[in-house]
Scaffold this active site. Structure first.
Site, short mmCIF file in Angstrom:
data_model
loop_
_atom_site.label_atom_id
_atom_site.label_comp_id
_atom_site.label_asym_id
_atom_site.label_seq_id
_atom_site.Cartn_x
_atom_site.Cartn_y
_atom_site.Cartn_z
N TYR A 117 0.85 -1.20 0.00
CA TYR A 117 0.00 0.00 0.00
C TYR A 117 0.88 1.25 0.00
O TYR A 117 0.67 2.17 -0.80
CB TYR A 117 -0.94 -0.02 1.21
CG TYR A 117 -1.75 1.25 1.36
CD1 TYR A 117 -2.80 1.52 0.48
CD2 TYR A 117 -1.45 2.17 2.35
CE1 TYR A 117 -3.54 2.69 0.61
CE2 TYR A 117 -2.18 3.33 2.48
CZ TYR A 117 -3.23 3.60 1.60
OH TYR A 117 -3.94 4.76 1.73
N GLU A 142 -11.60 5.46 4.51
CA GLU A 142 -11.01 6.31 5.56
C GLU A 142 -12.02 6.54 6.68
O GLU A 142 -11.66 6.53 7.85
CB GLU A 142 -10.53 7.66 4.98
CG GLU A 142 -9.30 7.55 4.10
CD GLU A 142 -8.01 7.19 4.83
OE1 GLU A 142 -7.97 7.17 6.08
OE2 GLU A 142 -7.03 6.92 4.13
N TRP A 152 -5.46 1.41 10.20
CA TRP A 152 -5.61 1.35 8.75
C TRP A 152 -5.36 -0.06 8.22
O TRP A 152 -6.01 -0.48 7.27
CB TRP A 152 -4.69 2.38 8.09
CG TRP A 152 -4.84 2.41 6.60
CD1 TRP A 152 -3.88 2.12 5.67
CD2 TRP A 152 -6.02 2.74 5.84
NE1 TRP A 152 -4.40 2.24 4.40
CE2 TRP A 152 -5.71 2.62 4.48
CE3 TRP A 152 -7.32 3.10 6.21
CZ2 TRP A 152 -6.64 2.86 3.47
CZ3 TRP A 152 -8.25 3.34 5.19
CH2 TRP A 152 -7.90 3.22 3.85
#
Length: 187
Positions: A17, A39, A47
């Protein structure tokens, strides 16, 4: 091993990522919508938790097709709340439906979600010079403005901190630290 931003850690999914997505300018409306929803889903969680569930989110939410999501009814919301592959939080799931409706309204008004969002950084990525993770703020005047405007338009889970993380993720700001091999590679 190339130098990376410290937050990317050692998890291969997180490293991928960081190396391939984070900070790369995104102008595709569907992808921008997906990242805004993810988000918001991350609020209160890590995350990496959301990254691990991203494929489940894509399946559960019709690959982030806002037109389909905007039509979800109570039965669909209940089925999503039973889906162990996503964050089963009623406010977040219902917020995704609200956000899809607000997204479609913004698209209609501005021609694209992209055109609307990128105005908050003057249409170009902000290239910040940060030497360490400690220098990266949780929010900025631009994320404050974005948050205020999105809320006014009916979006949820778009506080300033979420908006700043979103801006970093979609390349509106480049917050790779100066020693990171990805710094300034995303033009």
């Amino acid at each position: 091993m190339p130098e990376r931003c410290g937050w990317s850690g050692t998890d291969p999914l997180y490293i991928k990522y960081h190396d391939e997505e984070w900070g790369v300018p995104v102008h595709d409306d569907r992808k921008l919508f997906e990242m805004l929803i993810l988000e918001g889903a991350q609020a209160g969680l890590s995350w990496i938790t959301i990254l691990r569930k991203r494929e489940n989110y894509r399946k559960a939410f019709d690959n982030f097709d806002a037109k389909k999501i905007a039509r979800y009814d109570g039965r669909k919301v209940r089925s999503l709340l039973a889906n162990e592959g996503i964050v089963r939080n009623r406010l977040k799931v219902e917020g995704t439906v609200k956000n899809a409706r607000a997204f479609l309204a913004v698209k209609k008004e501005f021609g694209s979600f992209d055109a609307y969002l990128w105005q908050f950084v003057g249409g170009r990525p902000r290239r910040n010079e940060r030497k360490s993770l400690k220098e990266i703020p949780a929010r900025t005047p631009e994320s404050d403005a974005m948050s205020k405007e999105l809320k006014k338009r009916g979006f949820t889970f778009v506080g300033s901190t979420i908006c700043y993380a979103f801006m970093q993720a979609v390349g509106m700001v480049d917050d790779h630290i100066s020693d990171c091999f990805r710094k300034h590679q995303h033009s």
